[in-house]
Design an enzyme around this catalytic site. Structure first.
Site, PDB file in Angstrom:
ATOM      1  N   HIS A   1       0.846  -1.199   0.000  1.00  0.00           N
ATOM      2  CA  HIS A   1       0.000   0.000   0.000  1.00  0.00           C
ATOM      3  C   HIS A   1       0.880   1.247   0.000  1.00  0.00           C
ATOM      4  O   HIS A   1       1.289   1.746   1.044  1.00  0.00           O
ATOM      5  CB  HIS A   1      -0.916   0.006   1.225  1.00  0.00           C
ATOM      6  CG  HIS A   1      -1.991   1.030   1.153  1.00  0.00           C
ATOM      7  ND1 HIS A   1      -3.207   0.869   1.770  1.00  0.00           N
ATOM      8  CD2 HIS A   1      -2.062   2.244   0.542  1.00  0.00           C
ATOM      9  CE1 HIS A   1      -3.970   1.928   1.549  1.00  0.00           C
ATOM     10  NE2 HIS A   1      -3.274   2.782   0.798  1.00  0.00           N
TER      11      HIS A   1
ATOM     12  N   ASN B   1      -5.268   5.878  -7.231  1.00  0.00           N
ATOM     13  CA  ASN B   1      -5.887   7.217  -7.126  1.00  0.00           C
ATOM     14  C   ASN B   1      -4.855   8.292  -7.447  1.00  0.00           C
ATOM     15  O   ASN B   1      -4.593   9.201  -6.674  1.00  0.00           O
ATOM     16  CB  ASN B   1      -6.520   7.435  -5.750  1.00  0.00           C
ATOM     17  CG  ASN B   1      -5.535   7.357  -4.605  1.00  0.00           C
ATOM     18  OD1 ASN B   1      -4.584   6.579  -4.651  1.00  0.00           O
ATOM     19  ND2 ASN B   1      -5.761   8.145  -3.571  1.00  0.00           N
TER      20      ASN B   1
ATOM     21  N   GLU C   1      -6.647   0.868  -3.735  1.00  0.00           N
ATOM     22  CA  GLU C   1      -7.695   0.847  -2.761  1.00  0.00           C
ATOM     23  C   GLU C   1      -8.980   1.453  -3.329  1.00  0.00           C
ATOM     24  O   GLU C   1      -8.983   2.525  -3.921  1.00  0.00           O
ATOM     25  CB  GLU C   1      -7.301   1.578  -1.484  1.00  0.00           C
ATOM     26  CG  GLU C   1      -6.935   3.050  -1.664  1.00  0.00           C
ATOM     27  CD  GLU C   1      -6.451   3.714  -0.392  1.00  0.00           C
ATOM     28  OE1 GLU C   1      -7.235   3.863   0.582  1.00  0.00           O
ATOM     29  OE2 GLU C   1      -5.270   4.077  -0.391  1.00  0.00           O
TER      30      GLU C   1
ATOM     31  N   HIS D   1      -5.469  -0.330   5.795  1.00  0.00           N
ATOM     32  CA  HIS D   1      -5.198   0.595   6.909  1.00  0.00           C
ATOM     33  C   HIS D   1      -6.300   0.677   7.970  1.00  0.00           C
ATOM     34  O   HIS D   1      -6.839   1.738   8.244  1.00  0.00           O
ATOM     35  CB  HIS D   1      -4.875   1.995   6.375  1.00  0.00           C
ATOM     36  CG  HIS D   1      -5.837   2.554   5.374  1.00  0.00           C
ATOM     37  ND1 HIS D   1      -7.205   2.486   5.472  1.00  0.00           N
ATOM     38  CD2 HIS D   1      -5.587   3.230   4.210  1.00  0.00           C
ATOM     39  CE1 HIS D   1      -7.760   3.081   4.453  1.00  0.00           C
ATOM     40  NE2 HIS D   1      -6.791   3.540   3.661  1.00  0.00           N
TER      41      HIS D   1
ATOM     42  N   ASP E   1       0.973   2.651   3.743  1.00  0.00           N
ATOM     43  CA  ASP E   1       0.115   3.704   3.190  1.00  0.00           C
ATOM     44  C   ASP E   1       0.940   4.975   2.968  1.00  0.00           C
ATOM     45  O   ASP E   1       0.535   6.086   3.302  1.00  0.00           O
ATOM     46  CB  ASP E   1      -1.088   3.988   4.094  1.00  0.00           C
ATOM     47  CG  ASP E   1      -2.130   4.891   3.438  1.00  0.00           C
ATOM     48  OD1 ASP E   1      -2.043   5.108   2.213  1.00  0.00           O
ATOM     49  OD2 ASP E   1      -3.017   5.391   4.147  1.00  0.00           O
TER      50      ASP E   1
ATOM     51  N   HIS F   1       3.311  14.339   1.127  1.00  0.00           N
ATOM     52  CA  HIS F   1       2.976  15.713   0.750  1.00  0.00           C
ATOM     53  C   HIS F   1       4.168  16.589   1.145  1.00  0.00           C
ATOM     54  O   HIS F   1       4.963  16.226   2.017  1.00  0.00           O
ATOM     55  CB  HIS F   1       1.727  16.208   1.476  1.00  0.00           C
ATOM     56  CG  HIS F   1       0.500  15.396   1.207  1.00  0.00           C
ATOM     57  ND1 HIS F   1      -0.203  15.471   0.025  1.00  0.00           N
ATOM     58  CD2 HIS F   1      -0.161  14.489   1.974  1.00  0.00           C
ATOM     59  CE1 HIS F   1      -1.242  14.651   0.072  1.00  0.00           C
ATOM     60  NE2 HIS F   1      -1.234  14.034   1.244  1.00  0.00           N
TER      61      HIS F   1
END
Length: 418
Positions: A57, A91, A142, A221, A284, A288
């Site tokens: 992930h 995504n 996901e 998660h 996960d 940023h």
């Protein structure tokens, strides 16, 4: 043996306690026992040698989001954390919902990645699931059963139909299960309140109700013990939900904003109590920039970088005696490979020859020493054990803080038609 011997790792302590040499060649383990000559010899004496991790992930960004992370920086970070396989989520911008966009993502990764990678296909209304499966999607999702950054919630009827299609392929569906309350959070406590533990568990149950008999589902998660208990498929948790609680931060600290949110200290400890039920620990990894996080809490994006710190945090727990080495190997290497149906790394002949070798000592996590483009981490100052050597494909890939000559390879899913 027949195969060219590329490397020998000497003095490896195997899971049963026996000390042996591992002979590697052709990207596989050839023999565990006495060894002969090799192109490269690594001495594991004094180090803990484990199969390298599969992080199933990650969000490697790239494309128009290269300022956050790119395939080179993200996979470099992975290698320095003992991860040799990353699985990228769909995504992206644009999302991976058609074979053409998917193929472009693969090409970008092949040009830049320095560890092995798989890429998942996206599930939204109108997505070409059959085309993505033939294009090489390793899994799907996901899938957002609740909204999150760069992902709107998938309607239940779309999810039910997608489950039927994926069941026909034998493909794995990976699901982000949440049911947030309306409103914009103003701090960490409020974020927890608006994405409550109760509705996470209810969302998991709702997903299970939609799954057809024989369907394969993996829950991403999970942040609460109740959600773990409600799961009908395999269960994944992250280091940030295992190690962090919002009480440890200033309430307005955006570095700890993530979906699902970090919970209370009590809930964090409850999650640890389900260690035996947890199948996978994955990062996960969702980087940023500091500038993007450095805004008022309600405007800050959710996401935490973590591919490089995941295994080091767990190894520190092993060295402190709080969890077993075997359980870490299972949850970060064996189980992800089994769930994804890819060859596992390990000590037996024929296993993928990917290993991470750790000194039995810990250091405080320093964000400036990490290799992601995100020069921050909510784990700053926490104890971690980083690998001294990483072996990938039967050759030394990283040693002493240096990346050696290595290149990533794509791992397509079972439906791939070249």
């Amino acid at each position: 043996m027949g195969d060219h011997v590329s490397c020998v790792i000497r003095n490896v302590t195997l899971p049963g306690g026996r000390v042996a040499d591992l002979t590697l060649g052709g990207g596989r383990v050839l023999h565990a026992g006495a060894s002969g000559r090799a192109d490269e010899v690594i001495d594991a004496a004094g180090l803990v040698c484990i199969p390298a991790a599969v992080d199933m992930h990650t969000h490697l960004r790239g494309g128009s989001q290269r300022h956050k992370e790119d395939w080179r920086s993200g996979t470099t970070s992975a290698l320095f954390g003992g991860v040799t396989v990353v699985v990228d989520q769909p995504n992206t911008v644009p999302p991976l919902t058609t074979p053409g966009v998917f193929a472009a993502r693969v090409r970008e990764a092949e040009e830049e990645a320095i560890c092995a990678f798989g890429i998942n296909g996206g599930v939204v209304p109108g997505a070409d699931l059959a085309g993505l499966w033939r294009a090489g999607a390793l899994a799907f999702g996901e899938i957002f059963a609740g909204p999150s950054s760069y992902g709107a919630a998938v309607p239940p009827d779309t999810l039910r139909d997608a489950f039927m299609v994926l069941q026909h392929f034998g493909a794995l569906a990976t699901v982000h299960a949440e049911d947030p309350l309306p409103g914009a959070p103003v701090d960490l406590h409020d974020h927890d309140r608006l994405r409550p533990a109760l509705t996470e568990a209810q969302a998991v149950g709702a997903v299970c109700d939609l799954l057809p008999r024989g369907g394969r589902v993996h829950f991403c998660h999970m942040s609460t013990a109740a959600a773990v208990d409600a799961a009908c498929g395999t269960v994944e948790v992250t280091p940030h939900h295992l190690f962090l609680s919002w009480e440890r931060f200033d309430r307005g600290d955006t570095t700890a904003r993530v979906n699902p949110p970090i919970r209370t200290e009590r809930e964090r400890k409850e999650l640890w109590s389900r260690w035996g039920r947890i199948d996978v620990v994955a990062s996960d990894h969702a980087p940023h920039t500091s500038e993007e996080k450095g805004v008022p809490f309600s405007d800050a994006p959710s996401g935490i970088p973590g591919v490089e710190t995941m295994l080091p945090l767990l190894m520190a727990e092993v060295f402190s005696g709080r969890i077993t080495l075997r359980s870490v190997i299972e949850k970060t290497s064996y189980n992800p490979a089994r769930i994804l149906r890819i060859p596992k790394a390990g000590f037996e002949p024929g296993d993928r020859a990917d290993f991470a070798l750790y000194p039995e000592e810990t250091v405080a996590i320093d964000p400036d020493a990490l290799h992601t483009k995100s020069r921050w981490t909510p784990f700053e100052g926490m104890a971690a054990a980083f690998p001294e050597i990483v072996v990938m494909g039967g050759r030394c890939a990283a040693e002493g803080g240096e990346i050696l000559s290595c290149r990533g390879r794509w791992i397509p899913g079972k439906g791939y038609i070249p």
